[in-house]
Motif scaffolding. Structure first.
Motif, short mmCIF file in Angstrom:
data_model
loop_
_atom_site.label_atom_id
_atom_site.label_comp_id
_atom_site.label_asym_id
_atom_site.label_seq_id
_atom_site.Cartn_x
_atom_site.Cartn_y
_atom_site.Cartn_z
N ALA A 1 0.84 -1.19 0.00
CA ALA A 1 0.00 0.00 0.00
C ALA A 1 0.88 1.24 0.00
CB ALA A 1 -0.91 -0.01 1.22
N ALA A 2 0.35 2.34 -0.51
CA ALA A 2 1.11 3.59 -0.61
C ALA A 2 1.08 4.34 0.71
CB ALA A 2 0.54 4.45 -1.74
N ILE A 3 1.48 3.65 1.77
CA ILE A 3 1.52 4.26 3.10
C ILE A 3 2.80 3.88 3.81
CG2 ILE A 3 -0.99 4.36 3.40
CD1 ILE A 3 -0.81 1.83 5.08
N LEU A 4 3.19 4.73 4.73
CA LEU A 4 4.32 4.48 5.61
C LEU A 4 3.76 4.41 7.03
CD1 LEU A 4 7.35 4.13 5.25
CD2 LEU A 4 7.64 6.56 5.68
N HIS B 1 5.48 5.04 21.02
CA HIS B 1 5.00 4.52 22.31
C HIS B 1 4.11 5.55 22.99
CE1 HIS B 1 7.77 7.15 24.47
NE2 HIS B 1 7.39 6.64 25.61
N ALA B 2 4.33 6.85 22.71
CA ALA B 2 3.48 7.90 23.30
C ALA B 2 3.63 9.17 22.47
CB ALA B 2 3.86 8.16 24.75
N LEU B 3 2.56 9.97 22.42
CA LEU B 3 2.57 11.26 21.72
C LEU B 3 2.24 12.35 22.74
CD1 LEU B 3 0.60 10.31 18.48
CD2 LEU B 3 3.07 10.72 18.67
N GLU B 4 3.24 12.73 23.53
CA GLU B 4 2.96 13.63 24.64
C GLU B 4 3.82 14.88 24.64
OE1 GLU B 4 1.48 10.23 27.84
OE2 GLU B 4 3.39 11.21 28.13
N SER B 5 4.59 15.11 23.59
CA SER B 5 5.42 16.31 23.59
C SER B 5 5.79 16.69 22.16
CB SER B 5 6.71 16.07 24.40
OG SER B 5 7.63 15.29 23.67
N LEU B 6 6.44 17.86 22.04
CA LEU B 6 6.92 18.32 20.75
C LEU B 6 8.01 17.42 20.19
CD1 LEU B 6 7.06 22.15 21.58
CD2 LEU B 6 5.40 20.98 20.11
N TRP B 7 8.62 16.62 21.04
CA TRP B 7 9.64 15.66 20.60
C TRP B 7 9.07 14.76 19.51
CZ3 TRP B 7 10.08 10.29 20.75
CH2 TRP B 7 11.35 9.76 20.68
N ALA B 8 7.89 14.22 19.75
CA ALA B 8 7.25 13.34 18.76
C ALA B 8 6.88 14.11 17.50
CB ALA B 8 6.02 12.68 19.38
N LEU B 9 6.39 15.33 17.66
CA LEU B 9 5.95 16.12 16.51
C LEU B 9 7.10 16.38 15.54
CD1 LEU B 9 3.75 17.72 15.07
CD2 LEU B 9 4.33 19.69 16.50
N GLU B 10 8.28 16.64 16.05
CA GLU B 10 9.41 16.92 15.17
C GLU B 10 9.80 15.68 14.37
OE1 GLU B 10 12.69 19.13 16.59
OE2 GLU B 10 11.48 20.52 17.77
N VAL C 1 9.20 4.15 16.61
CA VAL C 1 9.90 5.18 17.39
C VAL C 1 9.78 4.86 18.87
CG1 VAL C 1 10.11 7.65 17.87
CG2 VAL C 1 9.33 6.87 15.62
N PHE C 2 10.93 4.69 19.52
CA PHE C 2 10.97 4.42 20.95
C PHE C 2 10.03 3.26 21.29
CE2 PHE C 2 11.95 5.94 25.28
CZ PHE C 2 13.24 6.34 25.04
N SER C 3 10.09 2.23 20.47
CA SER C 3 9.19 1.09 20.61
C SER C 3 9.99 -0.19 20.48
CB SER C 3 8.09 1.12 19.54
OG SER C 3 7.41 2.35 19.56
N GLU C 4 9.45 -1.27 20.99
CA GLU C 4 10.10 -2.57 20.90
C GLU C 4 9.16 -3.56 20.25
OE1 GLU C 4 11.11 -3.52 24.94
OE2 GLU C 4 13.13 -2.71 24.76
N ARG D 1 7.69 10.95 -1.83
CA ARG D 1 7.44 9.69 -2.52
C ARG D 1 5.95 9.45 -2.79
NH1 ARG D 1 11.51 5.63 -2.23
NH2 ARG D 1 9.87 4.24 -3.00
N GLY D 2 5.10 10.41 -2.47
CA GLY D 2 3.68 10.25 -2.70
C GLY D 2 3.02 9.26 -1.76
N LEU D 3 3.57 9.10 -0.56
CA LEU D 3 3.03 8.16 0.43
C LEU D 3 2.28 8.91 1.52
CD1 LEU D 3 6.17 5.87 0.91
CD2 LEU D 3 4.20 5.42 -0.53
N ALA D 4 1.26 8.28 2.06
CA ALA D 4 0.57 8.78 3.24
C ALA D 4 1.22 8.16 4.48
CB ALA D 4 -0.91 8.41 3.19
N VAL D 5 1.12 8.84 5.60
CA VAL D 5 1.67 8.33 6.86
C VAL D 5 0.53 7.90 7.76
CG1 VAL D 5 3.01 8.89 8.93
CG2 VAL D 5 3.71 9.80 6.70
N VAL D 6 0.57 6.65 8.21
CA VAL D 6 -0.39 6.13 9.17
C VAL D 6 0.29 6.12 10.53
CG1 VAL D 6 -1.74 4.12 9.90
CG2 VAL D 6 -1.63 4.74 7.48
N LEU D 7 -0.29 6.83 11.48
CA LEU D 7 0.32 7.01 12.80
C LEU D 7 -0.41 6.20 13.85
CD1 LEU D 7 2.37 8.58 14.55
CD2 LEU D 7 0.67 10.40 14.73
N THR D 8 0.36 5.43 14.63
CA THR D 8 -0.20 4.65 15.73
C THR D 8 0.48 5.06 17.03
OG1 THR D 8 -0.65 2.73 14.33
CG2 THR D 8 -0.54 2.34 16.68
#
Length: 344
Positions: free
Chosen positions: A68-71, A76-85, A131-134, A97-104
């Motif tokens: 699929a055309a997604i990345l 592990h958490a979205l609680e600060s500007l750290w994740a946003l950057e 990101v910061f995940s195992e 690359r014309g891909l959409a980003v699916v965020l979990t």
């Protein structure tokens, strides 16, 4: 498949094995192999592991559909500007690359659950950046079976040789911050570390200790605290440090949020930054330049780290080899107004 179909030694002939041949070797039906490949439920764990083992052993890869055309991007958490950057860096490359980003977001869990795994296998993205995940060995095997490349950013465990990863020069960043405080004349230097089971936090603490040792300055165990990487952690542990009979004159924090908490601890104690207490953070999030006073910190190139991880996973998806399986981007000390020589 009969015995005559096998190569000498009982191995499969040197052609891409069929789904039926994989099923025969695993002792299951072809529909069961199909469910494993598609990440569908209804397969016992032991059976799934046996099928995946046979798939790995014979290098089976699905070729009947395009990714699929997604990345896929997992936090592990979205609680600060750290994740946003980091998201910004990944999104920039995906857009090219014309891909959409699916965020979990895993709400603080380090390992995704089975439902996430099944959903990703069903979506079959171009690649996964964790990101910061195992991800477990089983989850990594399931992605590999479906030809879904994985790159880990700032891994929480020791980077596995077979798993490409991106990080920053945390040790040298910790050393640079501590040397800056020592050069200003501080000797009672405290360190607020993050959880030391995470290599990035342990490296920053080790850099702090190395700088103190190189300068011949004693590290008082009472001045080293294992804290949480949030404002609350910096406030709580900063307040405890400032209540010591011989408090520190400077504090190096493992991230900017901790440092902001130390700012507040100093304010509540009637102290001024940097006149009474020097404070250094780590990350260089956007708010640091607007803090009161503007914060001295170690810049971690988060946008670039996200972009690098995305480029690596897309290179793997294109079937191209990586120049490096482990990439560490340089950190930089940014001196602002939260550090000064200690009072004499």
């Amino acid at each position: 498949m009969t015995a005559t179909d096998r190569a000498p030694g009982g191995e499969l002939p040197r052609h891409r094995p069929t789904l039926a041949e994989i099923a025969n070797l695993a002792g299951v039906s072809p529909p069961t192999v199909s469910r494993v490949l598609n990440g569908q439920a209804g397969v016992a764990l032991a059976t799934r592991q046996r099928v995946e083992s046979v798939l790995r052993e014979h290098g089976y890869r699905r070729r009947d559909s395009e990714p699929a055309a997604i990345l896929e991007l997992v936090f592990h958490a979205l609680e600060s500007l750290w994740a946003l950057e980091i998201i910004q860096g990944v999104e920039q490359v995906a857009r090219e690359r014309g891909l959409a980003v699916v965020l979990t977001e895993m709400q603080g869990r380090l390992t995704p659950g089975r439902a996430w795994t099944e959903q990703v296998l069903a979506r079959r993205p171009t690649g996964v950046v964790a990101v910061f995940s195992e991800l477990t060995v089983q989850q990594q095997s399931q992605l590999a079976t479906r030809s879904i490349p994985l790159v880990v950013l700032d891994p929480t465990g020791e980077p596995l040789h077979q798993t490409p990863s991106v990080g920053a020069t945390n040790w040298s960043g910790g050393m640079a911050a501590t040397r800056h405080l020592l050069d200003l004349g501080h000797h009672r230097v405290a360190m607020l570390s993050g959880p030391t089971q995470w290599p990035c936090c342990r490296a920053r603490l080790d850099g702090f200790r190395a700088a103190m040792d190189a300068a011949g300055v004693y590290v008082d165990p009472a001045l080293v605290r294992i804290s949480t990487l949030y404002v609350e952690g910096g406030l709580r542990d900063g307040a405890e440090l400032l209540r010591l009979p011989d408090p520190p004159t400077a504090v190096f924090c493992s991230n900017d949020l901790q440092a902001l908490g130390v700012y507040e601890a100093a304010r509540r104690a009637g102290l001024r930054v940097p006149e009474d207490l020097s404070v250094i953070g780590f990350d260089d999030l956007s708010f640091t330049q607007w803090a009161g006073p503007p914060m001295t910190t170690v810049r971690q190139p988060l946008v670039q780290m996200g972009a690098t991880a995305a480029r690596m996973v897309l290179r793997l998806a294109d079937g191209e080899p990586l120049e490096q399986h482990r990439v560490e981007l340089a950190t930089t000390l940014v001196v602002r107004e939260s550090t000064a020589p200690p009072r004499t």
